[in-house]
Enzyme design. Structure first.
Site, short mmCIF file in Angstrom:
data_model
loop_
_atom_site.label_atom_id
_atom_site.label_comp_id
_atom_site.label_asym_id
_atom_site.label_seq_id
_atom_site.Cartn_x
_atom_site.Cartn_y
_atom_site.Cartn_z
CE LYS A 15 7.76 2.37 -5.11
NZ LYS A 15 7.15 2.35 -6.47
NE ARG A 90 9.16 8.65 -6.34
CZ ARG A 90 8.16 7.94 -5.82
NH1 ARG A 90 8.16 7.60 -4.56
NH2 ARG A 90 7.18 7.57 -6.58
NE ARG A 124 -2.21 2.22 -6.89
CZ ARG A 124 -0.94 2.62 -6.93
NH1 ARG A 124 -0.03 1.97 -6.22
NH2 ARG A 124 -0.57 3.65 -7.65
NE ARG A 152 -1.49 6.59 -5.35
CZ ARG A 152 -0.23 6.13 -5.35
NH1 ARG A 152 0.09 5.08 -4.60
NH2 ARG A 152 0.69 6.71 -6.07
NE ARG A 163 2.35 7.84 -10.18
CZ ARG A 163 1.42 6.95 -9.80
NH1 ARG A 163 0.19 7.04 -10.26
NH2 ARG A 163 1.74 6.00 -8.96
P1 AP5 Z 1 1.57 -1.20 -5.51
O1 AP5 Z 1 2.11 -2.21 -4.57
O2 AP5 Z 1 0.59 -0.21 -4.99
O3 AP5 Z 1 2.79 -0.48 -6.28
P2 AP5 Z 1 3.83 0.63 -5.79
O4 AP5 Z 1 5.16 0.23 -6.29
O5 AP5 Z 1 3.68 0.90 -4.34
O6 AP5 Z 1 3.29 1.83 -6.68
P3 AP5 Z 1 3.03 3.36 -6.31
O7 AP5 Z 1 2.14 3.89 -7.41
O8 AP5 Z 1 2.58 3.52 -4.92
O9 AP5 Z 1 4.44 3.94 -6.50
P4 AP5 Z 1 4.81 5.39 -6.73
O10 AP5 Z 1 6.25 5.31 -6.46
O11 AP5 Z 1 4.44 5.98 -8.02
O12 AP5 Z 1 3.85 6.18 -5.72
P5 AP5 Z 1 4.11 6.83 -4.30
O13 AP5 Z 1 2.89 6.70 -3.51
O14 AP5 Z 1 5.40 6.34 -3.75
O15 AP5 Z 1 0.94 -2.00 -6.75
C1 AP5 Z 1 0.32 -1.32 -7.82
C2 AP5 Z 1 -0.87 -2.14 -8.31
O16 AP5 Z 1 -0.38 -3.35 -8.90
C3 AP5 Z 1 -1.84 -2.56 -7.21
O17 AP5 Z 1 -3.14 -2.55 -7.73
C4 AP5 Z 1 -1.41 -4.01 -6.86
O18 AP5 Z 1 -2.49 -4.80 -6.41
C5 AP5 Z 1 -0.90 -4.49 -8.22
N1 AP5 Z 1 0.20 -5.44 -8.11
C6 AP5 Z 1 1.25 -5.39 -7.22
N2 AP5 Z 1 2.10 -6.43 -7.45
C7 AP5 Z 1 1.58 -7.11 -8.52
C8 AP5 Z 1 2.00 -8.28 -9.22
N3 AP5 Z 1 3.11 -8.93 -8.89
N4 AP5 Z 1 1.23 -8.70 -10.26
C9 AP5 Z 1 0.10 -8.03 -10.61
N5 AP5 Z 1 -0.36 -6.95 -9.98
C10 AP5 Z 1 0.40 -6.48 -8.93
O19 AP5 Z 1 4.31 8.36 -4.69
C11 AP5 Z 1 3.23 9.14 -5.16
C12 AP5 Z 1 3.71 10.54 -5.50
O20 AP5 Z 1 4.23 11.17 -4.31
C13 AP5 Z 1 4.88 10.62 -6.50
O21 AP5 Z 1 4.42 10.61 -7.83
C14 AP5 Z 1 5.52 11.95 -6.11
O22 AP5 Z 1 4.78 13.04 -6.61
C15 AP5 Z 1 5.40 11.94 -4.59
N6 AP5 Z 1 6.54 11.33 -3.90
C16 AP5 Z 1 6.54 10.21 -3.12
N7 AP5 Z 1 7.78 9.94 -2.65
C17 AP5 Z 1 8.59 10.89 -3.15
C18 AP5 Z 1 9.97 11.15 -3.04
N8 AP5 Z 1 10.77 10.36 -2.32
N9 AP5 Z 1 10.48 12.22 -3.71
C19 AP5 Z 1 9.69 13.04 -4.42
N10 AP5 Z 1 8.36 12.87 -4.58
C20 AP5 Z 1 7.81 11.80 -3.94
MG MG Z 2 3.12 2.57 -3.18
#
Ligand code: AP5
Ligand code: MG
Length: 208
Positions: A15, A90, A124, A152, A163
Site C-alpha cells: 500500500k 480497517r 522492509r 519498524r 497483524r
Molecule cells: P509496503 O508498501 O510498506 O506495504 P504496506 O501495505 O504499506 O504494509 P504496512 O505494513 O504498512 O501495512 P499495515 O497495514 O500493516 O501497517 P500500517 O502502517 O497501516 O511494503 C512492504 C514491504 O514489501 C516493503 O519492504 C516494500 O519494499 C516491499 N514490497 C512492496 N511491494 C512489493 C512487491 N510488489 N514485490 C516485492 N516487495 C514489495 O499500520 C500499522 C499499525 O497501526 C497497525 O498494525 C495498527 O495497529 C495501527 N493502525 C493503522 N491504521 C489503523 C486503522 N485504520 N485502524 C486500526 N488500527 C490501525
Molecule cells: Mg504502509
C-alpha cells in the site's frame, strides 16, 4: 461531498509503496493512519502513548481513536477534493463512520498471499528523513543512505503473524462489504513493484 479512494490490503501488501503512484495519477494526497499513528508515537503525545501498546502487539487501534484522527485530518485544506486512504478503514465500523464524512469512489484492493507477506515485512527498511520504503532484497536502498535506515518496531516475524490474524479477522470482511457495494477493484499484488504499479495504472484509467 468529498470523493475519496481507499487503498486496501493485508500488512505488507504494498500500500505504502504504491501510494505515491496513485496520488500522482489521481491528484489525491495519501492519508496513512499507520504513518499518522507512528508520528504520534514518536512525539509521545497522549494519543501516541495509547496507540503504541496496540501497534507493538500487532492489534488494531480502537475505532474511536482512528475515527477522531481521520475527522481532524479531513479538515485540512489539501483534502478538499478527497484523499487517498492507505490502511483506513480497517473495520466495518470505521467504514460506516467514513460514509458520513466522505464518499468512497473506489477501493483498490492489493491481493497478496500470506506466504509472501512475512518475507516482505521482515526485510522492509524505512528512511526516517523522507519516509521512503525499501526492501533489503526486493527494493534495495541506495548505498549512501543505508546507514540511516530503520526497521519498524512491529516488523518482527512474531508481530507480523498477529497483524495477519487481525487482518483476517477484522479487516478482510470489509473487503467483502465493499465488494457488495460494487466499489472493490482487486489488483494482483504478487508481482514486482513495477508490475503491480502497471496493474494499478490500468485499473485506474478504467475508472477515469
Ligand atoms: P509496503 O508498501 O510498506 O506495504 P504496506 O501495505 O504499506 O504494509 P504496512 O505494513 O504498512 O501495512 P499495515 O497495514 O500493516 O501497517 P500500517 O502502517 O497501516 O511494503 C512492504 C514491504 O514489501 C516493503 O519492504 C516494500 O519494499 C516491499 N514490497 C512492496 N511491494 C512489493 C512487491 N510488489 N514485490 C516485492 N516487495 C514489495 O499500520 C500499522 C499499525 O497501526 C497497525 O498494525 C495498527 O495497529 C495501527 N493502525 C493503522 N491504521 C489503523 C486503522 N485504520 N485502524 C486500526 N488500527 C490501525
Ligand atoms: Mg504502509
Amino acid at each position: 461531498m468529498k470523493e475519496s479512494i481507499v487503498l486496501f490490503g493485508p500488512p505488507g501488501a504494498g500500500k505504502g509503496t504504491q501510494a505515491d503512484l496513485i496520488s500522482e495519477l489521481t491528484g489525491k494526497p495519501q492519508v496513512s493512519t499507520g504513518d499518522m499513528l507512528r508520528n504520534a508515537v514518536s512525539k509521545k503525545s497522549q494519543l501516541g502513548i495509547e496507540a503504541k501498546k496496540y501497534m507493538e502487539a500487532g492489534l488494531l487501534v480502537p475505532d474511536k481513536i482512528i475515527i477522531d484522527l481521520i475527522k481532524n485530518r479531513l479538515d485540512d485544506e489539501d483534502s478538499i477534493t478527497g484523499v487517498l486512504f492507505d490502511g483506513f478503514p480497517r473495520t466495518i465500523h470505521q467504514a460506516e463512520e467514513l460514509e458520513k464524512i466522505t464518499q468512497v469512489k473506489v477501493v483498490i484492493s492489493l491481493v497478496v498471499p500470506d506466504e509472501e507477506i512475512i518475507e516482505r515485512i521482515v526485510g522492509r527498511r524505512m528512511d526516517p528523513e523522507t519516509g521512503d520504503i525499501f526492501h533489503i532484497t526486493f527494493n534495495p536502498p541506495p548505498e549512501e543512505i543505508s546507514h540511516r535506515l530503520i526497521q519498524r518496531k512491529d516488523d518482527t516475524k512474531e508481530t507480523v503473524i498477529q497483524r495477519l490474524a487481525s487482518y483476517h479477522e477484522q479487516t478482510k470482511p470489509l473487503g467483502e462489504w465493499y465488494e457488495k457495494l460494487g466499489k472493490l477493484i482487486s489488483i494482483e499484488g504478487n508481482g514486482t513493484i513495477e508490475e503491480v504499479g502497471k496493474n494499478i495504472t490500468e485499473a485506474i484509467s478504467h475508472i477515469g
